[in-house]
Motif scaffolding. Structure first.
Motif, PDB file in Angstrom:
ATOM      1  N   GLN A  67      47.288  54.244  40.841  1.00 30.03           N
ATOM      2  CA  GLN A  67      46.505  53.246  41.578  1.00 30.03           C
ATOM      3  C   GLN A  67      45.461  52.593  40.663  1.00 30.03           C
ATOM      4  OE1 GLN A  67      46.828  51.925  44.582  1.00 30.03           O
ATOM      5  NE2 GLN A  67      45.059  50.632  44.220  1.00 30.03           N
ATOM      6  N   PHE A  68      44.814  53.382  39.840  1.00 27.83           N
ATOM      7  CA  PHE A  68      43.817  52.867  38.900  1.00 27.83           C
ATOM      8  C   PHE A  68      44.441  51.841  37.956  1.00 27.83           C
ATOM      9  CE2 PHE A  68      41.558  53.551  34.740  1.00 27.83           C
ATOM     10  CZ  PHE A  68      40.339  53.004  35.096  1.00 27.83           C
ATOM     11  N   MET A  69      45.649  52.103  37.517  1.00 31.04           N
ATOM     12  CA  MET A  69      46.313  51.223  36.552  1.00 31.04           C
ATOM     13  C   MET A  69      46.734  49.892  37.159  1.00 31.04           C
ATOM     14  SD  MET A  69      45.792  52.932  33.935  1.00 31.04           S
ATOM     15  CE  MET A  69      46.313  51.545  32.965  1.00 31.04           C
ATOM     16  N   GLN A  70      46.841  49.806  38.476  1.00 26.52           N
ATOM     17  CA  GLN A  70      47.283  48.562  39.111  1.00 26.52           C
ATOM     18  C   GLN A  70      46.365  47.394  38.769  1.00 26.52           C
ATOM     19  OE1 GLN A  70      50.325  48.244  40.600  1.00 26.52           O
ATOM     20  NE2 GLN A  70      50.422  50.318  39.768  1.00 26.52           N
ATOM     21  N   TRP A  71      45.062  47.625  38.759  1.00 25.26           N
ATOM     22  CA  TRP A  71      44.134  46.547  38.419  1.00 25.26           C
ATOM     23  C   TRP A  71      44.370  46.076  36.985  1.00 25.26           C
ATOM     24  CZ3 TRP A  71      40.486  45.538  34.738  1.00 25.26           C
ATOM     25  CH2 TRP A  71      39.691  44.415  34.956  1.00 25.26           C
ATOM     26  N   PHE A  72      44.586  47.020  36.080  1.00 28.69           N
ATOM     27  CA  PHE A  72      44.803  46.670  34.678  1.00 28.69           C
ATOM     28  C   PHE A  72      46.105  45.894  34.494  1.00 28.69           C
ATOM     29  CE2 PHE A  72      41.654  49.999  34.304  1.00 28.69           C
ATOM     30  CZ  PHE A  72      40.845  49.537  33.279  1.00 28.69           C
ATOM     31  N   LEU A  73      47.149  46.263  35.242  1.00 24.38           N
ATOM     32  CA  LEU A  73      48.411  45.508  35.165  1.00 24.38           C
ATOM     33  C   LEU A  73      48.189  44.059  35.585  1.00 24.38           C
ATOM     34  CD1 LEU A  73      50.798  48.206  36.631  1.00 24.38           C
ATOM     35  CD2 LEU A  73      50.872  47.302  34.290  1.00 24.38           C
ATOM     36  N   GLU A  74      47.494  43.866  36.689  1.00 25.19           N
ATOM     37  CA  GLU A  74      47.192  42.516  37.169  1.00 25.19           C
ATOM     38  C   GLU A  74      46.347  41.750  36.152  1.00 25.19           C
ATOM     39  OE1 GLU A  74      44.394  40.829  40.671  1.00 25.19           O
ATOM     40  OE2 GLU A  74      45.925  42.265  41.322  1.00 25.19           O
ATOM     41  N   GLU A  75      45.396  42.425  35.568  1.00 22.64           N
ATOM     42  CA  GLU A  75      44.515  41.813  34.559  1.00 22.64           C
ATOM     43  C   GLU A  75      45.311  41.355  33.345  1.00 22.64           C
ATOM     44  OE1 GLU A  75      40.700  40.884  32.696  1.00 22.64           O
ATOM     45  OE2 GLU A  75      41.485  40.951  34.729  1.00 22.64           O
ATOM     46  N   GLN A  76      46.263  42.163  32.918  1.00 28.44           N
ATOM     47  CA  GLN A  76      47.058  41.805  31.740  1.00 28.44           C
ATOM     48  C   GLN A  76      47.936  40.586  32.003  1.00 28.44           C
ATOM     49  OE1 GLN A  76      44.978  43.534  29.473  1.00 28.44           O
ATOM     50  NE2 GLN A  76      46.787  42.738  28.440  1.00 28.44           N
TER      51      GLN A  76
ATOM     52  N   ALA B 192      36.337  24.108  27.719  1.00 29.11           N
ATOM     53  CA  ALA B 192      35.160  23.828  28.538  1.00 29.11           C
ATOM     54  C   ALA B 192      35.557  23.457  29.967  1.00 29.11           C
ATOM     55  CB  ALA B 192      34.339  22.698  27.908  1.00 29.11           C
ATOM     56  N   ARG B 193      36.598  22.705  30.083  1.00 25.66           N
ATOM     57  CA  ARG B 193      37.018  22.187  31.390  1.00 25.66           C
ATOM     58  C   ARG B 193      37.791  23.224  32.205  1.00 25.66           C
ATOM     59  NH1 ARG B 193      40.006  18.488  29.488  1.00 25.66           N
ATOM     60  NH2 ARG B 193      41.998  19.460  29.927  1.00 25.66           N
ATOM     61  N   GLU B 194      38.706  23.930  31.568  1.00 27.56           N
ATOM     62  CA  GLU B 194      39.657  24.757  32.309  1.00 27.56           C
ATOM     63  C   GLU B 194      39.411  26.266  32.230  1.00 27.56           C
ATOM     64  OE1 GLU B 194      41.866  23.412  34.305  1.00 27.56           O
ATOM     65  OE2 GLU B 194      41.388  21.377  33.662  1.00 27.56           O
ATOM     66  N   LEU B 195      38.780  26.738  31.194  1.00 24.95           N
ATOM     67  CA  LEU B 195      38.674  28.190  31.020  1.00 24.95           C
ATOM     68  C   LEU B 195      37.264  28.727  31.220  1.00 24.95           C
ATOM     69  CD1 LEU B 195      41.094  28.793  28.013  1.00 24.95           C
ATOM     70  CD2 LEU B 195      41.568  28.874  30.468  1.00 24.95           C
ATOM     71  N   SER B 196      36.323  27.856  31.512  1.00 28.31           N
ATOM     72  CA  SER B 196      34.945  28.308  31.687  1.00 28.31           C
ATOM     73  C   SER B 196      34.685  28.794  33.111  1.00 28.31           C
ATOM     74  CB  SER B 196      33.965  27.190  31.334  1.00 28.31           C
ATOM     75  OG  SER B 196      34.089  26.882  29.965  1.00 28.31           O
ATOM     76  N   ALA B 197      35.347  28.193  34.092  1.00 27.58           N
ATOM     77  CA  ALA B 197      35.137  28.585  35.485  1.00 27.58           C
ATOM     78  C   ALA B 197      35.932  29.856  35.773  1.00 27.58           C
ATOM     79  CB  ALA B 197      35.564  27.473  36.420  1.00 27.58           C
ATOM     80  N   SER B 198      35.284  30.758  36.405  1.00 28.57           N
ATOM     81  CA  SER B 198      35.901  32.040  36.708  1.00 28.57           C
ATOM     82  C   SER B 198      36.369  32.046  38.157  1.00 28.57           C
ATOM     83  CB  SER B 198      34.842  33.086  36.434  1.00 28.57           C
ATOM     84  OG  SER B 198      35.164  34.337  36.706  1.00 28.57           O
ATOM     85  N   GLU B 199      37.646  32.308  38.352  1.00 27.21           N
ATOM     86  CA  GLU B 199      38.196  32.374  39.707  1.00 27.21           C
ATOM     87  C   GLU B 199      37.965  33.765  40.274  1.00 27.21           C
ATOM     88  OE1 GLU B 199      42.286  31.209  39.873  1.00 27.21           O
ATOM     89  OE2 GLU B 199      41.946  29.511  38.537  1.00 27.21           O
ATOM     90  N   PRO B 200      37.735  33.845  41.597  1.00 23.61           N
ATOM     91  CA  PRO B 200      37.572  35.176  42.187  1.00 23.61           C
ATOM     92  C   PRO B 200      38.871  35.973  42.057  1.00 23.61           C
ATOM     93  CG  PRO B 200      37.434  33.439  43.871  1.00 23.61           C
ATOM     94  CD  PRO B 200      37.642  32.780  42.542  1.00 23.61           C
ATOM     95  N   ARG B 201      38.727  37.211  41.631  1.00 24.30           N
ATOM     96  CA  ARG B 201      39.886  38.088  41.479  1.00 24.30           C
ATOM     97  C   ARG B 201      39.611  39.388  42.223  1.00 24.30           C
ATOM     98  NH1 ARG B 201      40.574  37.909  35.057  1.00 24.30           N
ATOM     99  NH2 ARG B 201      39.069  39.531  35.359  1.00 24.30           N
ATOM    100  N   ARG B 202      40.608  40.222  42.237  1.00 27.31           N
ATOM    101  CA  ARG B 202      40.478  41.530  42.828  1.00 27.31           C
ATOM    102  C   ARG B 202      39.303  42.254  42.179  1.00 27.31           C
ATOM    103  NH1 ARG B 202      45.254  45.564  41.888  1.00 27.31           N
ATOM    104  NH2 ARG B 202      44.132  47.388  42.514  1.00 27.31           N
ATOM    105  N   THR B 203      38.575  43.029  42.959  1.00 27.71           N
ATOM    106  CA  THR B 203      37.411  43.725  42.454  1.00 27.71           C
ATOM    107  C   THR B 203      37.820  44.725  41.374  1.00 27.71           C
ATOM    108  OG1 THR B 203      36.380  43.547  44.631  1.00 27.71           O
ATOM    109  CG2 THR B 203      35.447  45.186  43.124  1.00 27.71           C
ATOM    110  N   PRO B 204      37.195  44.629  40.202  1.00 26.67           N
ATOM    111  CA  PRO B 204      37.558  45.559  39.101  1.00 26.67           C
ATOM    112  C   PRO B 204      36.987  46.949  39.355  1.00 26.67           C
ATOM    113  CG  PRO B 204      35.750  44.143  38.427  1.00 26.67           C
ATOM    114  CD  PRO B 204      36.177  43.664  39.793  1.00 26.67           C
TER     115      PRO B 204
END
Length: 185
Positions: A127-136, A165-177
């Protein structure tokens, strides 16, 4: 009562190793950021400095997992971290390609960890590894996109800077780490 090191499963041993791998990735991202900083490309430098902090946080999430499970934390040195990471590349594209290779390597490591947890019936670890898989998935995708844009931009590094600056600076909400030991930076 803590578990002895000799009671650790293959999954736990691989996870101990992953702490070093994450710190190594952080070290390599600092080196890449230094390359971009030295080339007066502040958006790319900031992206890779932030990526370094993210990798450090990943290591600390694993440390917290061990603490939460009452498993001893092993923070032995790593030969790869003591090796010099390149701070100079022939081109922005080469630096980004190296970052993509790094993320693909980390993905292989995370998949091996998830597989080991599953094979051993280590359900909490799986279960712990699931977040890391999604992150990768997200990290490889980001580096692939950045490499594609670098290819299209060619020698026009300002176009690459504008994209970051335009596309990679804004952080989208993701699953809680997972929590990071000492708090995420």
């Amino acid at each position: 009562m803590t578990r002895d090191q000799d009671q650790l499963t293959k999954f736990h041993a691989l996870l101990q190793e992953q702490i070093r791998n994450e710190f190594d990735a952080s070290h390599r991202y600092v080196a890449t950021a230094v390359h971009f900083d030295a080339a007066d490309l502040p958006r790319l430098a900031a992206l890779f400095y932030a990526q370094s902090v993210e990798e450090r946080n990943h290591a600390m999430m694993i440390v917290q997992y061990f603490l939460d499970r009452d498993i001893p934390v092993e923070l032995s040195g790593s030969a790869s971290i003591s090796e010099a990471a390149p701070t100079s590349f022939e081109s922005a594209r080469d630096a980004i390609a190296a970052a993509l290779r790094q993320e693909e390597l980390v993905t292989e490591q995370i998949v091996a960890l998830a597989k080991a947890a599953r094979d051993e019936g280590e359900f909490v670890g799986e279960q712990f590894m699931q977040w890391f898989l999604e992150e990768q998935v997200e990290e490889v995708s980001t580096m692939k996109t950045l490499l594609t844009v670098a290819d299209r931009a060619g020698e026009n590094l300002f176009a690459l800077e504008d994209f970051v600056a335009r596309e990679l600076s804004a952080s989208e909400p993701r699953r809680t780490p997972p929590r990071a030991a000492g708090g995420a930076l």
